[in-house]
Motif scaffolding. Structure first.
Motif, PDB file in Angstrom:
ATOM      1  N   ASP A 107       4.271   1.454   4.743  1.00 61.48           N
ATOM      2  CA  ASP A 107       3.503   2.693   4.792  1.00 61.48           C
ATOM      3  C   ASP A 107       4.216   3.779   4.010  1.00 61.48           C
ATOM      4  OD1 ASP A 107       1.741   1.400   6.452  1.00 61.48           O
ATOM      5  OD2 ASP A 107       2.556   2.257   8.307  1.00 61.48           O
ATOM      6  N   ASP A 154       7.223   2.133   9.776  1.00 56.60           N
ATOM      7  CA  ASP A 154       6.539   2.115   8.484  1.00 56.60           C
ATOM      8  C   ASP A 154       6.648   0.776   7.763  1.00 56.60           C
ATOM      9  OD1 ASP A 154       9.195   2.171   7.866  1.00 56.60           O
ATOM     10  OD2 ASP A 154       9.104   3.904   6.521  1.00 56.60           O
ATOM     11  N   THR A 164       2.760   6.724   3.659  1.00 57.36           N
ATOM     12  CA  THR A 164       2.440   7.783   4.616  1.00 57.36           C
ATOM     13  C   THR A 164       1.642   7.131   5.736  1.00 57.36           C
ATOM     14  OG1 THR A 164       0.297   8.393   3.657  1.00 57.36           O
ATOM     15  CG2 THR A 164       2.251   9.399   2.668  1.00 57.36           C
ATOM     16  N   ASP A 165       1.195   7.913   6.679  1.00 61.12           N
ATOM     17  CA  ASP A 165       0.379   7.363   7.759  1.00 61.12           C
ATOM     18  C   ASP A 165      -0.928   6.775   7.246  1.00 61.12           C
ATOM     19  OD1 ASP A 165       2.276   8.056   9.590  1.00 61.12           O
ATOM     20  OD2 ASP A 165       1.273   9.892  10.254  1.00 61.12           O
ATOM     21  N   ASN A 166      -1.386   7.258   6.093  1.00 63.51           N
ATOM     22  CA  ASN A 166      -2.697   6.851   5.597  1.00 63.51           C
ATOM     23  C   ASN A 166      -2.653   6.043   4.304  1.00 63.51           C
ATOM     24  OD1 ASN A 166      -4.130   8.274   7.680  1.00 63.51           O
ATOM     25  ND2 ASN A 166      -3.660  10.178   6.583  1.00 63.51           N
TER      26      ASN A 166
END
Length: 741
Positions: A510, A463, A512-514
């Motif tokens: 990151d 991340d 989150t992933d998005n």
């Protein structure tokens, strides 16, 4: 003419961010071929955050994981919105506005900077100062227009502070033959047409060719712009490890020769147009001068440009890739015009023939430039993937070099005014020949640059990434000036050697992933302003320096239906020169800019979508004296709006019929029109409508109305021509047929 319409139903493949064909894998090609039969509602977004954009560097980072603000306007979006030229597409990015005059066409403003401080590339290649070499490019030949905000010295060797715009041409496809066609007709006898095809010759060899033409009488009758652009690309992919791409771009054009509408003293001319501008000097625009053509009847502003390129890519292993690009440019450009228009308010002025100019007429100059440019360059880089203490790392190292030779011949009459014309009914007179014009003065300039660079991304954790880059250049400049007698002028000629070194560094985290957060610090060092081919001895001894700090967030939400980006930046540039006339510069010292930019895209169900952006920009000069009589220190930078905003909406497949409806709005706030800030250009908002009928499979008919309210507005105030302003296009209509198979 700026067109802001809306995207209807687009192929999924068209939303895939453009990458050079030699960088595509077989899996990507198969997926694109399968997807081309599917349709979704598109809504004008710049691009999906999970895709990468070549303008962001050589590391192959996705937009989400690149610590920079990047917007990509795809070909499909340009088609559906009716963008005839690349700068129209760039205008749709947050905080971007375009303008300029025929002397410096297709200029763009972003983050408080314009002219040569916005770098223009063609397929990633630099061809010289923007104000000197840029042309309005036909969008039909392009796959995408990519926009990178902020300094780019580390990536491209030039310190464009405001940002970089890259025009990416189309590549052949191997999944079968394809053909595209466009024909459009609209107001002011405006025609746009194009035809192109892609054919796989063998399993490993494919070719694509596109030809387009735009022409118009101009919304100011007499300006008569047109252009012809032919591009062809041969792609050879004999194995997964090697690809060769050879391309040729042949562009000829005649620019609009509308240089502006003269400013008049409203105390003498009592038919001023309201809502256009305000002036502390009592200046305005006469209603009788709207849409009048003040140039000579045989005015010229044209060019011929030929640019062959060769790209080679070799991937000997999965963790190692080498790329080389070689390019050549030949360009011939010419201008011969009456460019400056000054309202004569009192008796006592005479023209070049000694005739008295009656008060109430418009005095005109003459100015011509003929130039030839030759350029050759090469870039070689290698990409290496490996681990550092167990962490994934990607390193790119390389070097490039180019040679530019530009010969610029110019002349103008000795007199202040060559002749004069009526304000309300300007006479159609020839350019003519005047004392002092010939023989011309000559300025050959040679520039040689060699640089080494590196980029790196270290994946500290899944991340957290740290992105960095560095570049060092050896720049040699030889600027020569010759008088009208052909004698060398040592007082203004000079040679210089410069060694800029710049870097960028920034983390990407990151949430989150998005959703990702980022920060970046970037430096730039470049020729200090104006145009490096125009500056003379004594005007600078050191390069201009810039630095930018930027933080931002990028994310997609609601299962990808909503995507958004937000950035905040602060830029400071020192040792600045600015152009104060067609052949003069002044030291601005410092220019500062800060602001924020937001972009959002929302899909509501199968048929509704919204997209919009807004940008706030604060830009000021430091110590700046553009002339002995003007102290502009602390003033606002001309043509920089504090707020720009775009909003698009589309209702596709209305009532399940093959019909789309769309509407859009563009807002530009008030701007200053001169260095002294005595001239303020009023804000304006333009509303545009469109309807599309998907008549047959692959064939769509569009009807558009631009500037529905017929808003009168000033698009640009060229500081090199302070006695006039550039009006924007009035209401216009167009109908087009587009086909793709």
């Amino acid at each position: 003419m700026r067109k802001i319409s809306f995207v209807g139903v687009l192929p999924v493949a068209a939303l895939t961010v453009f990458q050079p064909a030699f960088a595509q894998t077989e899996d990507v090609r198969k997926a694109a071929a399968k997807a081309k039969e599917e349709h979704i509602t598109a809504h004008g977004r710049a691009q999906p955050l999970k895709d990468s954009a070549v303008i962001g560097g050589r590391l192959g980072l996705t937009v989400q994981h690149n610590p920079a603000t990047i917007n990509v306007i795809q070909r499909s979006v340009m088609e559906q919105r009716g963008y005839a030229h690349a700068e129209d597409a760039a205008d749709s990015a947050p905080g971007v506005s375009s303008g300029g005059s025929p002397g410096s066409p297709a200029q763009m403003m972003m983050r408080g900077f314009s002219g040569n401080q916005v770098l223009i590339l063609r397929d990633g290649i630099y061809y010289g100062p923007t104000t000197m070499v840029n042309r309005p490019l036909n969008s039909f030949n392009l796959e995408s227009v990519q926009v990178l905000k902020g300094p780019s010295s580390v990536l491209y060797g030039q310190g464009a502070v405001g940002g970089t715009v890259d025009m990416r041409t189309r590549d052949p496809a191997f999944d079968g033959p394809h053909a595209n066609a466009l024909v459009s007709y609209g107001s002011f006898n405006t025609w746009n047409a194009g035809v192109g095809s892609s054919v796989p010759i063998t399993d490993t060899l494919a070719i694509r060719s596109d030809f387009s033409r735009t022409s118009s009488d101009g919304y100011v009758a007499g300006a008569d712009p047109h252009s012809n652009d032919f591009t062809t690309t041969l792609l050879w992919h004999p194995s997964k490890k090697f690809t060769a791409r050879f391309g040729v771009d042949y562009l000829t054009d005649r620019l609009s020769t509308y240089y502006g509408t003269p400013l008049v003293p409203l105390a003498q001319v009592h038919d001023g147009v309201g809502g256009l501008l305000s002036s502390s000097k009592g200046l305005g625009v006469s209603r009788s001068s709207l849409w009048r053509y003040y140039n000579a009847k045989d005015a010229k502003a044209g060019s011929v440009n030929v640019t062959p390129t060769l790209h080679l890519t070799w991937q000997p292993t999965e963790n190692m890739t080498f790329h080389n690009k070689t390019y050549v440019l030949y360009a011939k450009r010419n201008w011969n015009n009456a460019e400056s228009y000054s309202y004569i308010g009192s008796a006592g002025q005479t023209d070049a023939a000694g005739n008295a100019i009656a008060p109430g007429r418009v005095g005109r100059d003459r100015f011509y430039v003929y130039m030839n440019q030759h350029q050759v360059g090469d870039t070689l880089d290698g990409q290496f993937d490996f681990h550092v203490f167990g962490m994934k790392n990607r390193l790119v190292v390389g070097g490039d070099a180019y040679y530019v030779r530009l010969i610029r011949n110019r002349g103008f009459p000795d007199a202040t005014y060559a002749d004069s014309v009526s304000l309300s009914s300007p006479e159609s007179t020839a350019v003519g020949s005047f004392a002092g014009e010939y023989p011309y003065t000559k300025s050959p300039t040679t520039m040689v640059d060699a640089g080494i660079f590196m980029e790196d991304v270290l994946t500290v954790r899944d991340d957290l990434r740290v992105v960095g880059g560095f570049r060092y250049d050896w720049l040699k400049l030889d600027r020569q000036n010759y008088s009208q007698t052909g004698a060398f002028n040592p007082a203004t000629s000079f040679k210089g050697n410069y060694n800029p070194a710049n870097f960028r560094i920034g983390p990407v985290y990151d949430l989150t992933d998005n959703i990702s957060l980022y920060g970046v610090y970037t430096t730039a060092e470049d020729p200090p302003g104006s145009n490096i081919f125009l500056v003379n001895k004594g005007q600078f001894s050191r390069l201009s320096q810039s630095r930018q700090g930027e933080i931002g967030a990028k994310g997609s939400f609601w299962k990808g239906r909503l995507s958004s980006t937000l950035s905040l930046y602060d830029i400071r540039r020192t040792r600045v020169l600015v152009a104060t006339g067609v052949d003069s510069v002044a030291t601005a010292g410092v220019q500062k800019s800060r602001g924020l930019e937001w972009q959002g895209d929302l899909t509501l169900g199968k048929h509704w979508s919204l997209s919009g952006n807004v940008a706030y920009t604060w830009s000021r000069y430091g110590s700046f004296h553009p002339s002995a009589s003007v102290n502009a220190s602390g003033n606002e930078v001309p043509n920089v709006p504090a707020v720009t905003a775009n909003l698009w909406g589309v209702w596709s497949r209305v009532a399940d019929l093959p019909v789309d409806l769309g509407a859009g709005m563009r807002y530009v706030s008030a701007r200053k029109g001169d260095y002294a800030n005595t001239l303020s250009l009023k804000d304006y908002a333009l509303v545009n409508l469109f309807a599309a009928w998907h008549a047959y499979r692959g064939v769509t008919v569009y009807g558009r109305v631009d500037n529905v309210g017929n808003k009168h507005f000033i698009q640009w105030a060229d500081t090199s021509y302070p006695s006039e302003v550039m009006l924007g296009a009035p209401r216009s209509f167009s109908i087009s047929v587009q086909a793709g198979f």
